[in-house]
Scaffold this active site. Sequence first.
Site, short mmCIF file in Angstrom:
data_model
loop_
_atom_site.label_atom_id
_atom_site.label_comp_id
_atom_site.label_asym_id
_atom_site.label_seq_id
_atom_site.Cartn_x
_atom_site.Cartn_y
_atom_site.Cartn_z
CB ALA A 189 0.99 59.67 36.67
CG LEU A 231 5.40 56.79 59.45
CD1 LEU A 231 6.00 58.20 59.56
CD2 LEU A 231 5.91 56.16 58.04
CB ALA A 277 13.80 62.06 48.96
CB CYS A 335 32.76 55.00 80.27
SG CYS A 335 31.91 53.98 81.60
CD GLU A 389 33.33 48.20 78.72
OE1 GLU A 389 34.00 48.90 78.15
OE2 GLU A 389 32.17 48.18 79.16
CB THR A 434 8.78 67.16 48.04
OG1 THR A 434 7.89 67.23 46.94
CG2 THR A 434 8.79 68.58 48.60
#
Length: 332
Positions: A167, A207, A265, A78, A52, A263
């Site tokens: 696998a 990451l 997850a 706010c 705003e 695991t």
Amino acid sequence: MSDELQMRRAIELAASARLVTSPNPWVGCVIVTADGRVFDGATEAPGGRHAEIVALGAARAAGADVAGATVFTTLEPCSHHGRTPPCTDALIAAGVARVVSAIGDPDAHVSGRGFAQLTAAGISVTTGVLADDVSEQLRPYIHHRRTGRPFVVLKMASTLDGRTAAADGSSQWITGDAARAAAHQWRAESDAIVVGAGTVRADDPSLTTRLVDGPSPRRIVLGHAPASAKVQPCTEWTGPIKDLLAQLGDDGVLQVLVEGGATVAADFHQQGLVDRYVIYMAPAFLGSAARPVFADERGASMNDIWRGGLVSVRTVGDDLEVILDPQQENPS
């Protein structure tokens, strides 16, 4: 002048601020003056101006008279002193005639007080315009303010037969470039990312956000990461996941992206801690010896089935993106 038309513009402005405002909400604002001039604003980085105030500043810089203007804002203005003065005070002082907002702010410091202050000052207040759209856009923020915990997104990449790794544990890459870029967008929109120590040892991921423009999330490893791992520096966590989420909530983390293996997850899924599932499915098969999405032994009968609600399905490059939410609220 259509309220919905202007609110859609405000939603677009809010989206442009998505990556810079956390832990504050990403808000958009459009001001239409009495003589029809239009000015935009979006929330700045923490410590900066709210939407705003940005829009008011744009109007004043252009020499526009904002007395009698209509203000369209995605979230209730706010009404308290935080890092910046109250937006309600600025709107009242500017002499605007009407404020149109999509939703109220669930933050305990606001929660209807902004609307009440505007109404008491003689400003007409309209709420609920495109409320569903804004509630979805601000879902991580709303979830955090209501629960004290971050919004948890579980992202997995799988084959069509539901396998996330071969696998031998190898998993790079099941999906294509476009799906990986989409996953990096989730990273950019998340304040923290969580993986298990097993994934760190197997894949040595960094990451970070690299395939799209945006910030990299805080990195958290469930367990211990080798000192030489690319994920360093990171936070190592060995306690209950619920305690981790509570701590992150206290730290102001609005959204967490879980990118762990089967695991991790399964741990989040079984404890009902996932708020949104994002699955990228490649047009490929790995077979029953490969690793599943969840490392658990459930599903002995149809009584054990878990069903979610589809949010969206789309193609991303050569892959399929499926987003679904739990059908019921997660336990608090």
